[in-house]
Design a protein around this motif. Sequence first.
Motif, short mmCIF file in Angstrom:
data_model
loop_
_atom_site.label_atom_id
_atom_site.label_comp_id
_atom_site.label_asym_id
_atom_site.label_seq_id
_atom_site.Cartn_x
_atom_site.Cartn_y
_atom_site.Cartn_z
N GLN A 361 -8.42 2.65 -6.75
CA GLN A 361 -7.08 2.77 -7.80
C GLN A 361 -7.46 1.85 -9.16
OE1 GLN A 361 -4.00 1.86 -4.50
NE2 GLN A 361 -2.91 2.77 -6.38
N GLU A 387 -4.26 -6.14 -8.34
CA GLU A 387 -3.66 -5.05 -8.05
C GLU A 387 -3.22 -5.10 -6.34
OE1 GLU A 387 -2.12 -2.25 -8.43
OE2 GLU A 387 -3.12 -1.25 -10.01
N ARG A 389 -0.54 -5.30 -4.95
CA ARG A 389 0.38 -5.02 -4.30
C ARG A 389 0.28 -3.90 -3.11
NH1 ARG A 389 2.60 -1.96 -9.63
NH2 ARG A 389 0.49 -1.12 -10.23
N TRP A 390 -0.95 -3.11 -3.44
CA TRP A 390 -1.51 -2.09 -2.53
C TRP A 390 -2.36 -2.47 -1.75
CZ3 TRP A 390 2.38 0.72 -3.50
CH2 TRP A 390 2.72 1.42 -4.61
N ALA A 393 -1.84 -1.84 2.18
CA ALA A 393 -1.97 -0.54 2.86
C ALA A 393 -3.56 -0.28 3.12
CB ALA A 393 -1.50 0.39 1.82
N TYR A 394 -4.27 -1.03 2.33
CA TYR A 394 -5.80 -0.77 2.48
C TYR A 394 -6.21 -1.68 3.85
CZ TYR A 394 -5.84 2.39 -1.44
OH TYR A 394 -5.70 3.26 -2.30
N ARG A 397 -5.68 -0.03 7.20
CA ARG A 397 -6.90 0.91 7.44
C ARG A 397 -7.96 0.05 7.68
NH1 ARG A 397 -2.16 2.68 5.10
NH2 ARG A 397 -1.92 4.92 5.69
N ILE A 407 -7.98 6.06 1.54
CA ILE A 407 -6.59 6.74 1.10
C ILE A 407 -7.17 7.66 0.01
CG2 ILE A 407 -4.44 6.12 -0.02
CD1 ILE A 407 -4.10 3.85 1.77
N ARG A 408 -6.72 8.75 0.33
CA ARG A 408 -6.84 9.75 -1.08
C ARG A 408 -5.31 10.02 -1.44
NH1 ARG A 408 -12.06 11.27 -1.84
NH2 ARG A 408 -13.33 11.07 -0.09
N ASP A 409 -5.60 10.66 -2.55
CA ASP A 409 -3.93 10.96 -3.32
C ASP A 409 -3.21 9.71 -3.72
OD1 ASP A 409 -5.00 13.83 -3.46
OD2 ASP A 409 -4.38 13.44 -1.19
N ALA A 410 -3.77 8.69 -3.90
CA ALA A 410 -2.71 7.52 -4.33
C ALA A 410 -2.50 7.53 -5.81
CB ALA A 410 -3.37 6.28 -4.39
N ASN A 411 -1.53 7.06 -6.16
CA ASN A 411 -1.13 6.66 -7.47
C ASN A 411 -2.22 6.21 -8.41
OD1 ASN A 411 -0.39 4.06 -8.12
ND2 ASN A 411 1.34 4.55 -6.69
N ASP A 412 -2.26 6.48 -9.64
CA ASP A 412 -3.20 5.85 -10.42
C ASP A 412 -4.63 5.74 -9.89
OD1 ASP A 412 -4.19 4.48 -12.78
OD2 ASP A 412 -3.47 2.49 -11.98
N PHE B 52 4.84 0.09 0.51
CA PHE B 52 3.56 -0.54 0.19
C PHE B 52 2.24 0.75 0.30
CE2 PHE B 52 6.21 -4.25 1.35
CZ PHE B 52 5.94 -5.01 -0.21
N ASP B 53 3.12 1.81 0.15
CA ASP B 53 1.86 2.83 0.46
C ASP B 53 1.49 3.38 -0.82
OD1 ASP B 53 0.42 5.31 0.82
OD2 ASP B 53 0.54 4.89 2.80
N PRO B 54 0.32 3.43 -1.49
CA PRO B 54 -0.06 3.83 -2.83
C PRO B 54 0.28 5.55 -3.13
CG PRO B 54 -1.89 3.25 -1.77
CD PRO B 54 -0.95 2.93 -0.99
N ARG B 55 0.45 6.15 -1.83
CA ARG B 55 0.59 7.47 -2.12
C ARG B 55 1.97 8.09 -2.14
NH1 ARG B 55 -2.90 8.57 3.32
NH2 ARG B 55 -1.42 6.60 3.76
N ASP B 96 5.50 6.33 -11.88
CA ASP B 96 4.65 5.56 -10.93
C ASP B 96 3.48 4.89 -12.04
OD1 ASP B 96 5.51 7.04 -9.08
OD2 ASP B 96 3.94 8.71 -9.02
N PRO B 97 2.69 3.87 -11.18
CA PRO B 97 1.74 3.27 -11.88
C PRO B 97 0.74 4.30 -12.57
CG PRO B 97 2.02 2.22 -9.81
CD PRO B 97 2.63 3.43 -9.76
N PRO B 98 0.15 3.87 -13.66
CA PRO B 98 0.48 2.81 -14.42
C PRO B 98 1.42 3.01 -15.53
CG PRO B 98 -1.53 4.06 -15.70
CD PRO B 98 -0.96 4.87 -14.34
N LEU B 305 2.23 11.89 -2.29
CA LEU B 305 0.99 12.40 -3.07
C LEU B 305 0.12 12.85 -2.38
CD1 LEU B 305 0.91 9.65 -6.06
CD2 LEU B 305 1.75 11.93 -6.21
N GLY B 306 -0.15 12.59 -1.18
CA GLY B 306 -1.34 12.90 -0.20
C GLY B 306 -0.61 13.07 1.09
N LYS B 317 1.32 16.29 2.09
CA LYS B 317 1.49 16.10 0.80
C LYS B 317 2.58 16.85 0.02
CE LYS B 317 -1.46 16.76 -3.13
NZ LYS B 317 -3.15 16.68 -3.57
#
Lengths: 441, 413
Positions: A361, A387, A389-390, A393-394, A397, A407-412, B52-55, B96-98, B305-306, B317
Amino acid sequence: MSGTPEPLGIAIVGASLAGLRGAEALRLNGYDGPLSIVGDEPYRPYDRPPLSKHVLAGELAAGATQLPNLVSLDARWHLGQAAIKLDREARIIALAGGTALSFDRLLIATGAQARPWPDPEAARLSGVHTLRGRDDAADLRAALVKNPGRVVIVGAGLIGCEAASCCRDLGLPVTLIDPNPTPLARSLGGAIGGVIAGCLRDAGVDFRPGTQVRALEGDGAVRRVALSNGAAIDADLVIVALGAVRATGWLAAAALMADAGGVTCDGACRVLTADGTAVPEIYAAGDVARWPIPLYDGRLVSIEHWGNAVEQARHAARNMLAAPDDQRPYDHLPAFWSSQFGINIKAVGLTEGADSLAVVQGSLAARRFLAVYGQAGRSIAAVSFDEARWLPAYAERVAARRPFPPIRDANDQPAITSLPPGFPPPRAARHHGVAMGGAHG
Amino acid sequence: MADDTLFSQVLDPANRADPYPLYARLRETPVARQSDGKVVVSTHAAIRSLVFDPRLSSEDLPPSRRPRTGNPLKDWFLNPLKDRVANAHRPLIFRDPPAHDALRGFVMAEFGVERVRALHGRVSSLVDALIENCRGRDEVCLVEDLSYPLPVAVICDLLGVPEADEPQFQAWATQLATALEPDARGDEATRRANVAAFDAIASYMRALIKAKRRHPTGDMLSGLAARGASGEARMGEVDLISTAILLLVAGHETTVNLITNGMLTLLRHPDELERLKSEPARAPRVIEELLRYEPPVHFRTRKALGDIDIGGTIIPKGTAIILLFAAANRDPARFADPDRFDPDRPDIQHFGFGGGLHYCVGAPLARIQAEIALLALCRRLHDPRLLADPPPYRPGASLRGPEMLGISITGIT
């Protein structure tokens, strides 16, 4: 003089974070017998992470770092009296003041000391500082406000970089010297270290990568730093930031598996004798404890971070009160944080052995990103720059040994490409099993 | 499919007064797929992991059948969750970010502790005046008398809307509030009224921002409008307008429910009301427990998003995910005796303000308003009693709260 032995009970040697949280956990778990806490410094337990940040910056007095007691301890404190010898057979600890402390059970939480400059005479020159304890921070802060000329920092690990950041904020000229090509090379690798190298440059730090210091020179006070390439830098103040050595000297005669890399424990935090047998009544926790970490397949590590001191001490305290057949193994996801050059850095996992790195990200260029370290297709660690905040989640994992990248398909999220993480080759074992060297948090 | 029926029942106004038994049944399937493809998530652990999940995305939600107006700003507002409109200029709760971070950064910089603290006195005098208006009556209509007017006046003050314009602002706010409800099903007349209110408030805001640029008055809008003057990043004018409207509507609707649900809960627990009266220092605990027990916002919608693996289930997704915060707040796996209102519980880690990236920007302001209002109501109303229990509810299942709350009194102090 050697007094009458104190009443038996539990002794904790080490009055810092692990010692304090261990003591609290003993009481919370119902232990109501005698409790002694030994500390080599004259202070009640205090918090170290602010020392290299807020204290140097002058935002907090070194004495304002005392840790809160979360539980009433009803303990006998032996402060300013270092433990100098452990007689394991007799279960007696000799303290520097002459006190002999008997115990039934012992928690070793002596932590680590700043690795001193190897030449003891040069290390004693005035103006040569290390940064580990409260007094170190107070002395260094006092020296910095006298507006010295150039500050030379030896070692670009987390402490060295945090000190460089603070000194530049104070407007002092700074030279930072490290044998590796980038700062933070051992803890985070060259790819991420390169981001901090950019910060150093922007902040006007004279960074000398790939450079060794040959000698600290002076006449009572330090004057010059001589480099291995023949050059010399005039310096009024030198900060030696070469990481830490574990405080195990007092265990030398106890026939334990102990050295400058820590005291080795079994999975349940019980220390091992030189022949590898677990000692049922002696445990260790925090920086000083080296144990087989399950998450990394039982590799022997000692973790110098704040979160481990807390968790391991609580775990050891729990096991100390449990029956021999109810000793739970200690597992942990290592984590640390740092703040420097206005960036909040947080990391989880052990980067040692990483063969790949992916920014998942944000971007390195923006100095705002989250990156994951991989080893043989498994996610083993993650680091965030502004960063955080995320990161949970990682972290989840990494703790679950998920594939790399996790993680794929995350925002930004940029197009994920795998980079070489750029770790320097392993150094000759000064002490082995040290994770993310030089950190505090 | 049983799960499907459960969430349809949650949306059914007939269950508005007590959705909690439905939530308990929903929690049995922490990730419950509905027949329309949506997924409802209802346990504390699953929601905590997801926020807290970026997806998880707040952008680009599935299209609705509502007509577009052709004005993207209007579309985000009038079709808040359902229409796929251009993302440009949507306010931060739909970003969403950014992009979200930049917008939120502007707002947070102007929503500091000092600014919120400075509103304390204003909130107190507003509350006192609103209660004073009830003198001589033997009945208080809480929503109309206090819960509704208070937040609008406070937001006007925060933004810097001149006092003379407040009644007009209040009328627009009331109209627009109906459009924010995610499950609102407005008829054509309502829609037209909303469009008119939106146009009116947008052009009012545009003029006000221009005025604040010329003559800053120390309020939030002046602060936001002034940014960029010395070369730093600035908010575009349309973003500024959409943000101001968001603050008005979001800060308003939620606070109404927090105060009304709060008083309703205290009247149902007279011992707690008495304790709060005699121990005002309990107020922060009471407010936090209210945010857990009867939160103002029951759920929000996101998009995956995924593929997201959670609790042994894969959310594919593109799936719309309903985060049922109010169900997580009553999760017995997290909270002991969750259906008991107990301000003394040691763990009140609620989702009353959401969680993660989109955690409520106005939380400190909401807490202050609820605390001051509830303390004053407890202290000043003599022998307050509910006239109807349960009270009639507004139609919304997400922004859930009583439409009116009649309280009989024997006098006011």
